[in-house]
Design a protein around this motif. Structure first.
Motif, short mmCIF file in Angstrom:
data_model
loop_
_atom_site.label_atom_id
_atom_site.label_comp_id
_atom_site.label_asym_id
_atom_site.label_seq_id
_atom_site.Cartn_x
_atom_site.Cartn_y
_atom_site.Cartn_z
N TRP A 134 33.07 43.34 22.40
CA TRP A 134 32.48 42.67 23.57
C TRP A 134 32.21 43.67 24.67
O TRP A 134 31.26 43.50 25.45
CB TRP A 134 33.39 41.55 24.06
CG TRP A 134 33.56 40.44 23.07
CD1 TRP A 134 34.69 40.11 22.40
CD2 TRP A 134 32.55 39.51 22.63
NE1 TRP A 134 34.46 39.04 21.57
CE2 TRP A 134 33.16 38.66 21.69
CE3 TRP A 134 31.19 39.33 22.94
CZ2 TRP A 134 32.47 37.63 21.05
CZ3 TRP A 134 30.50 38.30 22.31
CH2 TRP A 134 31.14 37.47 21.38
N GLY A 148 28.63 43.95 26.06
CA GLY A 148 28.42 43.75 27.49
C GLY A 148 27.63 44.89 28.11
O GLY A 148 26.73 44.67 28.92
N VAL A 161 23.96 44.56 27.02
CA VAL A 161 23.26 43.49 27.74
C VAL A 161 22.95 43.94 29.17
O VAL A 161 21.86 43.69 29.69
CB VAL A 161 24.09 42.19 27.74
CG1 VAL A 161 23.43 41.13 28.62
CG2 VAL A 161 24.24 41.66 26.32
N MET A 162 23.90 44.62 29.80
CA MET A 162 23.65 45.14 31.15
C MET A 162 22.53 46.18 31.13
O MET A 162 21.69 46.21 32.04
CB MET A 162 24.92 45.75 31.73
CG MET A 162 25.95 44.73 32.19
SD MET A 162 27.20 45.44 33.29
CE MET A 162 28.03 46.57 32.16
N GLY A 182 26.26 40.24 31.04
CA GLY A 182 26.87 41.38 30.36
C GLY A 182 28.10 41.88 31.08
O GLY A 182 29.11 42.23 30.45
#
Length: 318
Positions: free
Chosen positions: A76, A80, A83-84, A264
């Motif tokens: 994750w 994350g 996604v950021m 994210g």
């Protein structure tokens, strides 16, 4: 009230420095991809080193009473960061860069923090905020503060000597607000705020507001206004403010990119401002993994965009 006043001045200076220095992780990665130079990324790294210097001194003087939270590195964490990275690419700026663009009078970038808040709310509603696993905080920088103090103080002294040299040449203003040095101002103001009101960055405040967590919300919100005010003052004094009506495309990009940054950041947890200014200096593994994932994702997206643009151009010429 005195502590809040000092923090507000620091937040204003931080916003001013972000705007004047054009501080942005996307811009830094783009500089590497396009020009094969890492000036902006090195400036962010130097800011982290200055924060580490301040934290080490505070630890040795007994002024640092509690270590910031630390989280386990999991899949994750990597996701994350990715996604950021995509969110920053879509918006055209990271959470630092959004402040700089707001200071330039680009109103659409107010939607990046709005989107960040909505992304945090979305992650909360989906139960994603329970995924990060908090572990016992351990920082080698804090545990071995005396060992780290010497090299960090030498780096800080070298930077201070450069600033003094620029002042003696009558180039203080030009030097202090250059992209490389302005990030140092961000680091110094961050440390002062850390000691006065605790760790503060605007994305953590937005994340806490989304979860109805945190104390002194009004004070922390006031610091957010001070940050934006500093950026606008920086843009105004530099003559960079050029108000223009936001286009629908810019509105969509900033809102969507902000939401991805918030979503994210909820998985890591933390956005690139807090990770760079606190997680990296403390040598927290989850911060290093998340920032690396974010940087590589931004780089991959920029390279793919360049190749895509080149292919379209060749197709039109054919």
């Amino acid at each position: 009230m005195l502590g809040l006043a000092v923090a507000a001045v620091c937040a204003t200076l931080m916003g001013f420095a972000i705007q004047r220095g054009g501080t942005c992780l996307v811009a830094g990665v783009d500089e590497v991809v396009t020009n094969r130079r890492a000036t902006r990324l090195l400036a962010l790294a130097e800011a982290s080193l200055l924060v580490a210097t301040g934290i080490v001194l505070a630890q040795l003087l007994g002024l640092l009473h509690m270590a910031p939270r630390m989280f386990a590195v999991t899949g994750w964490t990597v996701l994350g960061g990715m996604v950021m990275g995509l969110g920053a690419f879509v918006a055209g700026s990271c959470v630092f860069g959004a402040v700089a663009r707001i200071g330039n009078g680009e109103a659409a970038y107010f939607l990046v923090p709005v989107g960040f808040f909505l992304g945090c709310v979305t992650a909360l509603q989906l139960g994603m905020t329970h995924l990060p696993h908090q572990v016992t905080a351990h920082s080698p920088v804090l545990a071995q503060a005396l060992i780290f103090a010497v090299p960090l103080l030498l780096i800080a002294a070298w930077r201070l000597w450069r600033v003094i040299g620029a002042a003696l040449r009558g180039q203080f203003a030009e030097h202090i607000w250059s992209p490389h040095v302005a990030t140092g101002v961000i680091g110094v103001t961050f440390v002062i705020m850390l000691l006065v009101v605790g760790a503060w960055n605007y994305t953590d405040y937005l994340a806490e507001a989304a979860r109805h967590m945190g104390s002194r919300g009004a004070d922390r919100g006031f610091l957010l206004l001070a940050l934006f005010s500093g950026a606008l003052i920086g843009g105004w004094t530099a003559g960079r403010i050029k108000p223009a009506k936001p286009t629908p495309a810019a509105i969509g990009r900033c809102l969507l990119g902000g939401m991805m940054l918030g979503f994210g950041g909820s998985l890591v947890p933390g956005a690139n401002d807090g990770l760079i200014m606190l997680g990296l200096p403390l040598l927290y593994p989850h911060a290093w993994v998340a920032v690396a994932s974010m940087v590589l994702t931004i780089a991959a997206a920029l390279v793919m965009k360049r190749h895509g643009t080149a292919m379209v151009r060749r197709a039109r010429l054919a």
